[in-house]
Enzyme design. Structure first.
Site, PDB file in Angstrom:
ATOM      1  N   GLY A 267      -6.005   7.717   6.541  1.00  0.00           N
ATOM      2  CA  GLY A 267      -5.886   6.338   6.992  1.00  0.00           C
ATOM      3  C   GLY A 267      -4.557   5.730   6.619  1.00  0.00           C
ATOM      4  N   ASP A 268      -4.359   4.477   7.026  1.00  0.00           N
ATOM      5  CA  ASP A 268      -3.084   3.822   6.753  1.00  0.00           C
ATOM      6  C   ASP A 268      -3.148   2.998   5.470  1.00  0.00           C
ATOM      7  OD1 ASP A 268      -4.448   1.473   7.413  1.00  0.00           O
ATOM      8  OD2 ASP A 268      -3.554   1.319   9.407  1.00  0.00           O
ATOM      9  N   GLY A 269      -1.977   2.524   5.052  1.00  0.00           N
ATOM     10  CA  GLY A 269      -1.893   1.770   3.811  1.00  0.00           C
ATOM     11  C   GLY A 269      -2.602   0.436   3.843  1.00  0.00           C
ATOM     12  N   PRO A 270      -2.387  -0.397   4.887  1.00  0.00           N
ATOM     13  CA  PRO A 270      -3.010  -1.718   4.897  1.00  0.00           C
ATOM     14  C   PRO A 270      -4.534  -1.687   4.878  1.00  0.00           C
ATOM     15  CG  PRO A 270      -1.188  -1.647   6.445  1.00  0.00           C
ATOM     16  CD  PRO A 270      -1.406  -0.240   5.973  1.00  0.00           C
TER      17      PRO A 270
ATOM     18  N   VAL B 178      -6.881   1.637   4.361  1.00  0.00           N
ATOM     19  CA  VAL B 178      -7.436   2.570   3.379  1.00  0.00           C
ATOM     20  C   VAL B 178      -6.744   2.407   2.018  1.00  0.00           C
ATOM     21  CG1 VAL B 178      -7.672   5.016   2.795  1.00  0.00           C
ATOM     22  CG2 VAL B 178      -8.242   4.210   5.091  1.00  0.00           C
ATOM     23  N   GLY B 179      -5.421   2.288   2.034  1.00  0.00           N
ATOM     24  CA  GLY B 179      -4.700   2.142   0.771  1.00  0.00           C
ATOM     25  C   GLY B 179      -5.137   0.898   0.010  1.00  0.00           C
TER      26      GLY B 179
ATOM     27  N   GLU C  82       5.578   6.112  -8.764  1.00  0.00           N
ATOM     28  CA  GLU C  82       6.882   6.742  -8.564  1.00  0.00           C
ATOM     29  C   GLU C  82       7.448   6.161  -7.283  1.00  0.00           C
ATOM     30  OE1 GLU C  82       8.887  11.119  -8.872  1.00  0.00           O
ATOM     31  OE2 GLU C  82       7.351  10.859  -7.344  1.00  0.00           O
TER      32      GLU C  82
ATOM     33  N   CYS D 191      12.888  11.227  -2.887  1.00  0.00           N
ATOM     34  CA  CYS D 191      13.089  10.052  -3.737  1.00  0.00           C
ATOM     35  C   CYS D 191      14.157  10.292  -4.790  1.00  0.00           C
ATOM     36  CB  CYS D 191      11.774   9.634  -4.383  1.00  0.00           C
ATOM     37  SG  CYS D 191      10.973  10.929  -5.347  1.00  0.00           S
TER      38      CYS D 191
END
Length: 492
Positions: free
Chosen positions: A210-213, A215-216, A254, A288
């Site tokens: 799922g996406d961040g908005p 599920v995240g 991180e 990163c």
């Protein structure tokens, strides 16, 4: 390659791995997956819901008591079993990462698949070494698993980041609900297959796509989640911290980086500059810890720029599945557009030395960016301050070692760094002054067991090695009537 992968069924099954089995998504929304090399669609992944997260958290909480009670040596056996099963699928994992992320296949084998297997096995080794309670006077200090961990992995190293959170967490005795990136979810599906194959107890690791908005955020805000471990952008990390703070929930983050290579005036210039360029471009710069700034003595700037341009020109863009390719595309269209905007900005802020706008030679499509070098960059320029996350290097002149260190430390980030000097002790002194979680000395290599993490806005906490195990544990003091009883108590 994409047709072969679709036939394996990774995109034609139920879409979440919850309580030890594949389960259909609660919602109907899906995201199309796009091959970054040829821009073709090759499947889709479910966008889960808060209800999917809730089911996964409940499974993780149900599994927690029995899993956390397992002796360390038994948890070690599970780590070894998962590592061995992943090793058998290493080529598949590498090819899926090349298809989904765009990494050259040689890089995928090493940095995606092999490292992920090694990380998993390493926690078996750490557990076998045993835990050591600490006795302080009449107190025995013990460490216990923190509980259910929400693990949110970024899209650039999907397999390594997911396992780099989930495995130390379960090694510590926690259970996990993991959210892979919706952009690059393929290898997480193989991980779920492996968990079934080895028979890991149901609920110990759950995977919700799922996406961040949606599920995240549901994972971060869920009251059944005791800790959140996240890798991704600093902006998202700030939001996770703010949400977690409402429950005083532990976070490990991180985040972004704008890491610098500092070349001192006695360094072997050619070796240092070529090493810096290679350190700026791994995974097409989508790393990163990429060394995206190169700081050199002002009197050597012209030589450094010539060497950097030559090294950048040695990268070969092409099909990620081609063994000759050393520069793959960026992972998705939106990110490609963002990096292209930074390159246009850089042409206004600095001198373009190599690369620039357009596709690299030899490719006609795909989300490719030329390996780019900007010279004589002002340390305060946006391209020197903001994380670009592409194959873009900013070369900055410094008038002294002191100024070089000040420039290296002069961003909001502090994730990685590098120092070059003919005098190792001088290099170490410079490295100690750099405000970052890791510094490579004269091309020092990757160490899987050493801690990784950030200073400043590059994050909180550490990953890898026994430091990661400690992130997923709470410390408890047991107070005895006297010191002899504290030393004699029989605890694992």
């Amino acid at each position: 390659m994409s047709k072969i992968d679709i036939e394996t069924g990774y995109l034609n099954r139920a879409n979440h791995f919850i309580d030890g089995r594949w389960q259909a998504a609660d919602g109907q929304q899906r995201r199309e997956l796009v091959n970054p090399y040829d821009e073709s669609g090759f499947g889709s992944v479910a966008l889960g819901t808060a209800e999917d997260v809730d089911a996964a958290v409940k499974a993780a909480r149900a599994a927690l008591p029995s899993w956390s009670a397992l002796p360390r040596h038994q948890r070690a056996k599970w780590c070894y079993a998962i590592a061995e099963a992943l090793k058998e699928k290493a080529e598949l994992l590498a090819r899926l990462e090349s298809l989904n992320v765009g990494s050259p296949i040689s890089f995928s084998r090493m940095a995606h698949a092999q490292v992920a297997v090694a990380i998993t096995a390493s926690y078996g080794e750490f557990l076998e070494r045993g835990g050591h309670d600490e006795v302080i006077g009449n107190s025995r200090v013990v460490r216990e698993p923190i509980g259910v961990v929400g693990a949110i992995a970024a899209w650039n190293y999907p397999l390594m980041l997911l396992l780099g959170k989930a495995i130390p967490a379960i090694a510590a005795g926690c259970t996990v609900v993991a959210k892979p990136s919706e952009v690059t979810p393929l290898t997480s599906m193989v991980v779920a297959d492996v968990l079934q194959e080895v028979g890991l107890p149901a609920g110990v690791i759950n995977i919700v796509n799922g996406d961040g908005p949606t599920v995240g955020e549901a994972l971060v805000n869920h009251r059944g989640v005791d800790m959140v471990s996240f890798t991704g952008s600093t902006a998202v990390g700030r939001r996770i911290m703010a949400n977690a703070a409402t429950q005083v929930k532990k976070v490990a983050l991180e985040l972004g980086g704008k890491s610098a290579t500092v070349v001192l005036d006695d360094a072997p210039l050619e070796q240092a500059v070529r090493g810096a360029v290679r350190g700026a471009y791994p995974n097409a710069g989508q790393t990163c810890i990429a060394l995206s700034r190169l700081i050199v003595p002002g009197n050597l700037i012209d030589q450094a720029l010539d060497i950097a341009a030559d090294e950048a020109g040695r990268f070969i863009a092409g099909d990620p599945m081609d063994e000759r390719t050393t520069l793959g595309p960026l992972a998705f269209a939106g990110h490609h557009q963002r990096v292209a905007e930074y390159i246009r900005l850089g042409q206004r802020e600095a001198t373009l030395i190599a690369g620039g706008e357009g596709l690299p030679d030899g490719v006609e499509r795909g989300f490719f960016v030329k390996p780019t070098v900007f010279g004589r960059v002002d340390p305060q320029a946006r391209i020197a301050q903001e994380e670009i996350f592409g194959p873009v290097l900013s070369v900055i002149a410094a008038g002294s070692e002191e100024q070089a260190i000040d420039i290296a430390n002069g961003t909001i980030y502090g994730l990685n760094g590098a120092v070059w000097s003919a005098d190792p002790e001088r290099a170490v002194r410079a490295a100690r002054r750099m405000q970052c979680g890791k510094v490579d000395i004269n091309g020092g290599g990757f160490n899987l067991d050493a801690p990784a993490g950030g200073f400043k806005q590059s994050g909180i906490g550490r990953e890898r090695g026994h430091y990661a195990l400690e992130e997923y544990m709470e410390v408890k003091s047991l107070q005895f009537a006297d010191a002899d009883l504290a030393r004699a108590s029989a605890l694992e």
